[in-house]
Design a protein around this motif. Structure first.
Motif, PDB file in Angstrom:
ATOM      1  N   THR A   1      -3.680   2.734  -4.153  1.00  0.00           N
ATOM      2  CA  THR A   1      -4.239   3.650  -5.163  1.00  0.00           C
ATOM      3  C   THR A   1      -5.215   4.620  -4.510  1.00  0.00           C
ATOM      4  OG1 THR A   1      -4.016   1.894  -6.794  1.00  0.00           O
ATOM      5  CG2 THR A   1      -5.423   3.744  -7.399  1.00  0.00           C
ATOM      6  N   ILE A   2      -6.036   4.077  -3.596  1.00  0.00           N
ATOM      7  CA  ILE A   2      -6.999   4.954  -2.900  1.00  0.00           C
ATOM      8  C   ILE A   2      -6.240   5.986  -2.060  1.00  0.00           C
ATOM      9  CG2 ILE A   2      -8.801   5.017  -1.123  1.00  0.00           C
ATOM     10  CD1 ILE A   2      -9.644   2.205  -2.154  1.00  0.00           C
ATOM     11  N   LEU A   3      -5.257   5.484  -1.291  1.00  0.00           N
ATOM     12  CA  LEU A   3      -4.485   6.389  -0.427  1.00  0.00           C
ATOM     13  C   LEU A   3      -3.739   7.436  -1.268  1.00  0.00           C
ATOM     14  CD1 LEU A   3      -3.358   7.044   2.431  1.00  0.00           C
ATOM     15  CD2 LEU A   3      -1.492   5.485   1.935  1.00  0.00           C
ATOM     16  N   GLY A   4      -3.069   6.958  -2.308  1.00  0.00           N
ATOM     17  CA  GLY A   4      -2.299   7.867  -3.167  1.00  0.00           C
ATOM     18  C   GLY A   4      -3.198   8.890  -3.826  1.00  0.00           C
ATOM     19  N   SER A   5      -4.369   8.430  -4.319  1.00  0.00           N
ATOM     20  CA  SER A   5      -5.288   9.352  -5.004  1.00  0.00           C
ATOM     21  C   SER A   5      -5.801  10.410  -4.031  1.00  0.00           C
ATOM     22  CB  SER A   5      -6.478   8.584  -5.592  1.00  0.00           C
ATOM     23  OG  SER A   5      -6.017   7.618  -6.488  1.00  0.00           O
ATOM     24  N   LEU A   6      -6.104   9.968  -2.794  1.00  0.00           N
ATOM     25  CA  LEU A   6      -6.600  10.934  -1.802  1.00  0.00           C
ATOM     26  C   LEU A   6      -5.524  11.973  -1.486  1.00  0.00           C
ATOM     27  CD1 LEU A   6      -8.565   8.656   0.697  1.00  0.00           C
ATOM     28  CD2 LEU A   6      -9.486  10.496  -0.712  1.00  0.00           C
ATOM     29  N   VAL A   7      -4.296  11.478  -1.289  1.00  0.00           N
ATOM     30  CA  VAL A   7      -3.197  12.409  -0.972  1.00  0.00           C
ATOM     31  C   VAL A   7      -2.990  13.386  -2.132  1.00  0.00           C
ATOM     32  CG1 VAL A   7      -0.713  12.593  -0.571  1.00  0.00           C
ATOM     33  CG2 VAL A   7      -2.030  10.864   0.634  1.00  0.00           C
TER      34      VAL A   7
ATOM     35  N   THR B   1       0.839  -1.210   0.000  1.00  0.00           N
ATOM     36  CA  THR B   1       0.000   0.000   0.000  1.00  0.00           C
ATOM     37  C   THR B   1       0.873   1.259   0.000  1.00  0.00           C
ATOM     38  OG1 THR B   1      -1.735  -1.141   1.213  1.00  0.00           O
ATOM     39  CG2 THR B   1      -1.785   1.259   1.290  1.00  0.00           C
ATOM     40  N   LEU B   2       1.831   1.282   0.912  1.00  0.00           N
ATOM     41  CA  LEU B   2       2.679   2.475   1.026  1.00  0.00           C
ATOM     42  C   LEU B   2       3.510   2.678  -0.237  1.00  0.00           C
ATOM     43  CD1 LEU B   2       3.830   2.263   4.741  1.00  0.00           C
ATOM     44  CD2 LEU B   2       2.206   3.855   3.731  1.00  0.00           C
ATOM     45  N   CYS B   3       4.042   1.577  -0.769  1.00  0.00           N
ATOM     46  CA  CYS B   3       4.866   1.705  -1.971  1.00  0.00           C
ATOM     47  C   CYS B   3       4.030   2.204  -3.150  1.00  0.00           C
ATOM     48  CB  CYS B   3       5.508   0.366  -2.328  1.00  0.00           C
ATOM     49  SG  CYS B   3       6.835  -0.036  -1.216  1.00  0.00           S
ATOM     50  N   VAL B   4       2.827   1.621  -3.306  1.00  0.00           N
ATOM     51  CA  VAL B   4       1.962   2.040  -4.426  1.00  0.00           C
ATOM     52  C   VAL B   4       1.584   3.508  -4.258  1.00  0.00           C
ATOM     53  CG1 VAL B   4      -0.357   1.752  -5.402  1.00  0.00           C
ATOM     54  CG2 VAL B   4       1.078  -0.237  -5.020  1.00  0.00           C
TER      55      VAL B   4
END
Lengths: 557, 231
Positions: free
Chosen positions: A477-483, A25-28
């Protein structure tokens, strides 16, 4: 069926898998954020490069510019590939906003260096996207020009019915409706009829007051008459100047701008005519009126560029046509042609159904310009000949390659670096799965004893790795998109906490906001690579599990 | 298994008839379990062959290195052994070997999940679930379907293991010291269950070192010095 069943069960029950998922998750998320910001930055750099340029640019990169541009434009205007061509003058200067004190003296309230661009507004608006960034032209169409103009003042509609208002004691009184001078009021009505709404300006007291009165909003800032009289045009006529928005307005954290000055306010430009005909350059001080402000989203443009009329600036910089004087005799011996700094050209995509090759067109344009050196119609001196020799025609991509290529390389480099860092996740999955295989050796024996094949057992761990990859990739992807989506808010929050925590400096990255758009193709690629990497990370463990003999596994201690 | 090669079984010959209950006795380390593993296709002999219904179970001998390589993973011989273990053989271990992440019902059901694909499971799943519930009812665990192995006694675990071995209705049930890890009462229950299965026509091959347990079988064999002889 048992492969999927056991995979899902191991995912749920083996909590160590959560660490693998968290790592993926963190890497993606990390790679997605980096690629989105860097990719967005690259796109913005390209847009910046494109936005205020023509398809083809003719330039000689000399401060003195080059002559015979009118002849050149006249000649190429007949070419089928050419839609429009316009000359520009570039210079540097100092701008000053002043205010008058009660005793009649004035004091400087804002000054700074400016990149001064002389342009023919109507032509430029046809060639590139300059017009789309003009605030007042958007809300008051047809009112922005660079010619002589006075300051428009908001006045009161003395002919119409007053608006009934209550004073503090509850008594009703009539308040005259505030209106702009007729041309501006009509332009505003036209834009409002087309549902053009101002979403770029920060809310101010005037806007709130107009809303209370029930009067439609008047986007921007205007001075109001002092005598409760009708609206009017005031002050001495001065040439118009379009200023970069970051010069005249402050950007709020929500992206809206708060303007400091009313439209039509005087602004003084001090120029240095180094490219002129004079032997000894001298400073020129010229008052203008703030006609509009331009927004490109590119900090270094919006905080430095000002735009005035081409012919006016050309004259101020002494780049217009002048007598050619013999230095020895002091006699006029002819005419020195006018010069410009650049020609921007808009070209058509196809001619007679065939696509236009911009690079080949550039070579033809260069050849034409260089042919003027041997053209007997023109009497050129040595300096002018040198200036023409240096004229180059290039596509907008070529002209901006020095900016775009390094950013592209930086994007690739950073993506590779973060990709390598992400290999940690693969190694982690390998270790975790190997550990799980060791812990589950007896289970593997049991599964084989009830008929599970070596391939099937291996598939459990391959599926496990893939499932970790899928779960991690989706969450990442969700985390990255939100950030990425809230990245500017996050930065604003960090700055609010402490200004030194600013991570995106507009002065360094050219843009006032961090790019906040995730490209689908980036997300798909990252998700695919994450799943593939997780699956690959599970191969060693799966191989060990698959090749284990049932009895060997059952006896494992 | 280790680096030193041991010749555990030599000149062993055993024939088991349909419906027969055979017990193999021997001292600890005599090779009883190895014999059972080879018979049930869990282990591969270096020499010799096992026939089931007239067909050889093992491919011609190959080196151990090759057996654990990809050729074995994909070989037809392994596919046949898998098929036999999945459809014709059932195995009960001394230490039950239940999967700790699964509950009682799932531990039994897993044996029925080996064959069908995910799509086929949609149509076969409910029937398999019914069979698993029935067999668990028969071994007296219908009230413990949702319990995990860690929540069961040793005897209950062994009954779950038996249910798992029987849920696909195997031709032969192999039992490796099925009572070896149980107290007397639990062991007696398990043996009563095996005897009942045998009466119903189930073929059983059991290894044990306990003569009392072996008494339940039709035929008792002794394994000594790698050779089988009648008791």
């Amino acid at each position: 069926m048992y492969k999927l069943f056991l995979t899902l069960r191991y995912l749920r029950k083996r909590r160590i898998a959560y660490f693998a998922i968290a790592a993926v998750t963190l890497c993606v998320a990390m790679v997605l954020i980096v690629m989105s910001v860097m990719g967005g930055w690259l796109e913005m750099v390209k847009l910046r490069a494109r936005g205020l340029l023509g398809d083809v640019i003719v330039d000689n990169k000399a401060f003195q510019g080059f002559p015979l541009y009118e002849e050149f434009i006249d000649e190429i205007s007949g070419w089928p590939e050419i839609v429009k061509a316009t000359p520009l003058v570039y210079s540097y200067g100092l701008f000053q906003f002043r205010q008058t004190l009660r005793d009649g003296t004035t004091q400087v309230i804002q000054d700074g260096m400016a990149r001064v661009v002389g342009l023919r507004l109507e032509d430029v608006c046809e060639i590139n996207a300059f017009k789309e960034g003009l605030f007042y032209e958007k809300h008051y169409p047809g009112t922005t020009h660079l010619g002589e103009q006075q300051q428009p003042l908001i006045g009161y509609d003395l002919a119409g019915d007053p608006i009934p208002l209550k004073d503090e004691d509850g008594a009703i009184f009539g308040y005259r409706r505030p209106i702009l001078p007729p041309a501006y009021q009509a332009a505003l009505a036209e834009s409002q009829a087309q549902d053009v709404v101002d979403t770029e300006s920060a809310e101010d007291e005037n806007a709130r007051f107009l809303e209370e009165l029930g009067v439609p909003p008047m986007p921007g800032v205007y001075r109001i008459v002092d005598d409760f009289g009708p609206p009017r045009m005031a002050g001495d006529p001065r040439p118009g100047l379009i200023l970069g928005r970051d010069i005249v307005a402050k950007r709020h954290s929500d992206g809206r701008h708060e303007r400091h000055y009313p439209r039509g306010k005087m602004v003084t430009l001090t120029l240095w005519a180094t490219a002129g005909h004079s032997v000894d350059p001298f400073p020129i001080k010229q008052p203008f009126r703030y006609a509009d402000d331009s927004y490109t989203g590119i900090f270094e443009i919006d905080s430095q560029y000002v735009y005035c009329d081409f012919d006016h600036l050309q004259k101020l910089l002494e780049m217009d046509e002048a007598d050619r004087i013999d230095r020895e005799t002091g006699q006029v011996i002819g005419k020195a042609p006018a010069r410009c700094s650049q020609i921007q050209i808009k070209i058509t995509q196809r001619v007679d159904g065939k696509p236009v090759d911009p690079v080949a067109l550039c070579r033809r344009l260069e050849e034409l310009y260089h042919s003027y050196l041997s053209d007997e119609r023109f009497q050129l001196d040595l300096t002018e000949r040198k200036l023409i020799t240096r004229v180059e025609a290039m596509t907008w991509q070529e002209s901006q390659a020095h900016i775009i290529v390094p950013v592209e390389k930086e994007k690739i480099l950073v993506t590779i670096l973060f990709g390598i860092i992400s290999l940690v996740a693969v190694a982690l999955i390998l270790c975790i799965l190997y550990m799980i295989v060791l812990q589950k050796t007896r289970d593997i024996g049991v599964i084989k004893s009830i008929g599970g094949s070596s391939g099937g057992v291996a598939a459990i761990f391959i599926t496990y790795g893939a499932a970790v990859g899928i779960a991690g990739a989706v969450l990442g992807t969700i985390l990255g998109s939100l950030v990425v989506h809230y990245i500017n808010d996050l930065q604003d929050a960090l700055i609010w906490f402490h200004p030194s925590l600013r991570v995106w400096d507009p002065a360094v990255y050219s843009f006032d906001t961090i790019p906040s758009e995730v490209r689908t193709v980036d997300a798909v690629c990252i998700v695919a690579v994450a799943i593939l990497a997780s699956t690959v990370g599970s191969v060693a463990a799966a191989w060990r599990a698959g090749t284990m003999q049932p009895v060997e596994a059952l006896r494992y201690e | 298994m280790g680096r030193t090669e041991l010749r555990v079984l030599r000149d062993c010959s055993l024939s088991v008839a349909d419906g027969e209950f055979v017990a193999v006795m021997g001292k600890s380390g005599s090779g009883k379990s190895t014999l059972l593993h080879i018979l049930s296709a869990l282990d591969v002999p270096q020499k010799g062959q096992v026939h089931f219904a007239g067909e050889p179970v093992f491919a011609p001998p190959v080196s151990r290195r090759l057996r654990t390589s990809i050729t074995d993973v994909l070989s037809a011989a392994e596919r046949r052994r898998n098929h036999l273990r999945r459809t014709q053989f059932g195995f009960v271990f001394q230490f039950y070997h239940l999967l700790p992440e699964l509950n009682v019902l799932e531990n039994v059901l897993i044996a029925r999940m080996i064959d069908p694909s995910v799509l086929a499971w949609w149509s076969q799943g409910s029937a398999a679930r019914g069979d698993a519930t029935d067999i668990l009812k028969r071994v007296g665990l219908s009230e413990r379907l949702k319990h995990r192995p860690s929540e069961l006694s040793g005897g209950e675990c062994q009954r779950v293991a038996m249910a798992r071995a029987l849920v696909h209705k195997p031709k032969i049930l192999f039992a490796d010291e099925p009572t070896g890890n149980l107290d007397a009462e639990a062991g007696a229950n398990i043996m009563a269950l095996l005897a009942e299965l045998h009466r119903e026509g189930q073929t059983i091959v059991m290894v044990t070192h306990d003569p009392g347990i072996a008494q339940h079988a039709d035929r008792i064999l002794h394994l000594e010095n790698g050779r089988l002889r009648p008791a």
